[in-house]
Design a protein around this motif. Structure first.
Motif, short mmCIF file in Angstrom:
data_model
loop_
_atom_site.label_atom_id
_atom_site.label_comp_id
_atom_site.label_asym_id
_atom_site.label_seq_id
_atom_site.Cartn_x
_atom_site.Cartn_y
_atom_site.Cartn_z
N MET A 101 0.83 -1.17 0.00
CA MET A 101 0.00 0.00 0.00
C MET A 101 0.88 1.24 0.00
O MET A 101 0.58 2.18 -0.70
CB MET A 101 -0.94 -0.04 1.20
CG MET A 101 -2.11 0.83 1.04
SD MET A 101 -3.57 0.16 1.80
CE MET A 101 -3.53 0.91 3.37
N GLY A 102 1.91 1.28 0.78
CA GLY A 102 2.87 2.36 0.70
C GLY A 102 2.44 3.70 1.27
O GLY A 102 2.64 4.72 0.63
N LEU A 103 1.85 3.71 2.45
CA LEU A 103 1.46 4.98 3.07
C LEU A 103 2.62 5.56 3.88
O LEU A 103 3.35 4.83 4.53
CB LEU A 103 0.26 4.79 3.99
CG LEU A 103 -1.04 4.39 3.35
CD1 LEU A 103 -2.09 4.13 4.41
CD2 LEU A 103 -1.52 5.45 2.40
N ARG A 104 2.75 6.86 3.85
CA ARG A 104 3.72 7.54 4.71
C ARG A 104 3.16 7.57 6.13
O ARG A 104 1.94 7.61 6.32
CB ARG A 104 3.94 8.96 4.21
CG ARG A 104 4.56 9.05 2.84
CD ARG A 104 4.66 10.52 2.41
NE ARG A 104 5.24 10.63 1.10
CZ ARG A 104 4.56 10.73 -0.03
NH1 ARG A 104 3.24 10.74 0.00
NH2 ARG A 104 5.17 10.82 -1.18
N PRO A 105 4.03 7.58 7.15
CA PRO A 105 3.52 7.63 8.53
C PRO A 105 2.58 8.80 8.79
O PRO A 105 1.56 8.65 9.47
CB PRO A 105 4.80 7.75 9.38
CG PRO A 105 5.85 7.09 8.53
CD PRO A 105 5.49 7.42 7.11
N ALA A 106 2.88 9.97 8.24
CA ALA A 106 2.01 11.14 8.44
C ALA A 106 0.65 10.94 7.79
O ALA A 106 -0.35 11.49 8.25
CB ALA A 106 2.69 12.39 7.88
N GLU A 107 0.58 10.14 6.71
CA GLU A 107 -0.70 9.86 6.06
C GLU A 107 -1.53 8.90 6.91
O GLU A 107 -2.75 9.04 7.00
CB GLU A 107 -0.47 9.28 4.66
CG GLU A 107 0.13 10.26 3.70
CD GLU A 107 0.55 9.63 2.39
OE1 GLU A 107 0.66 10.39 1.41
OE2 GLU A 107 0.78 8.41 2.33
N VAL A 108 -0.86 7.94 7.53
CA VAL A 108 -1.58 6.97 8.37
C VAL A 108 -2.23 7.68 9.55
O VAL A 108 -3.41 7.47 9.84
CB VAL A 108 -0.63 5.86 8.87
CG1 VAL A 108 -1.33 4.97 9.89
CG2 VAL A 108 -0.12 5.03 7.70
N VAL A 109 -1.49 8.55 10.24
CA VAL A 109 -2.08 9.23 11.39
C VAL A 109 -3.07 10.31 10.97
O VAL A 109 -3.86 10.77 11.79
CB VAL A 109 -1.00 9.82 12.34
CG1 VAL A 109 -0.18 8.71 12.95
CG2 VAL A 109 -0.12 10.82 11.65
N GLY A 110 -3.08 10.68 9.70
CA GLY A 110 -4.03 11.65 9.19
C GLY A 110 -5.36 11.05 8.76
O GLY A 110 -6.29 11.76 8.41
#
Length: 56
Positions: free
Chosen positions: A1-10
């Motif tokens: 999936m390749g999400l950035r950590p900031a995207e996950v918490v967003g």
């Protein structure tokens, strides 16, 4: 999936579509210093939609 950590918490619950098995990544959250949380749009203005089950 390749999400950035900031995207996950967003992510918000409204970004998750269990009927169509997708999530929409439209926000990021980052820490400024150790006190302030900053929320903003993703790097790509359109956002990204990912399948919860990419093999389907």
């Amino acid at each position: 999936m390749g999400l950035r950590p900031a995207e996950v918490v967003g992510l918000r619950w409204s970004d998750i579509d269990l009927i169509n098995d997708t999530i929409i990544v439209a926000n990021t959250r980052t820490m400024m210093g150790n006190k302030t949380v900053v929320e903003k749009d993703t790097k790509s203005m359109a956002g990204n939609t990912f399948s919860l089950y990419p093999s389907r």
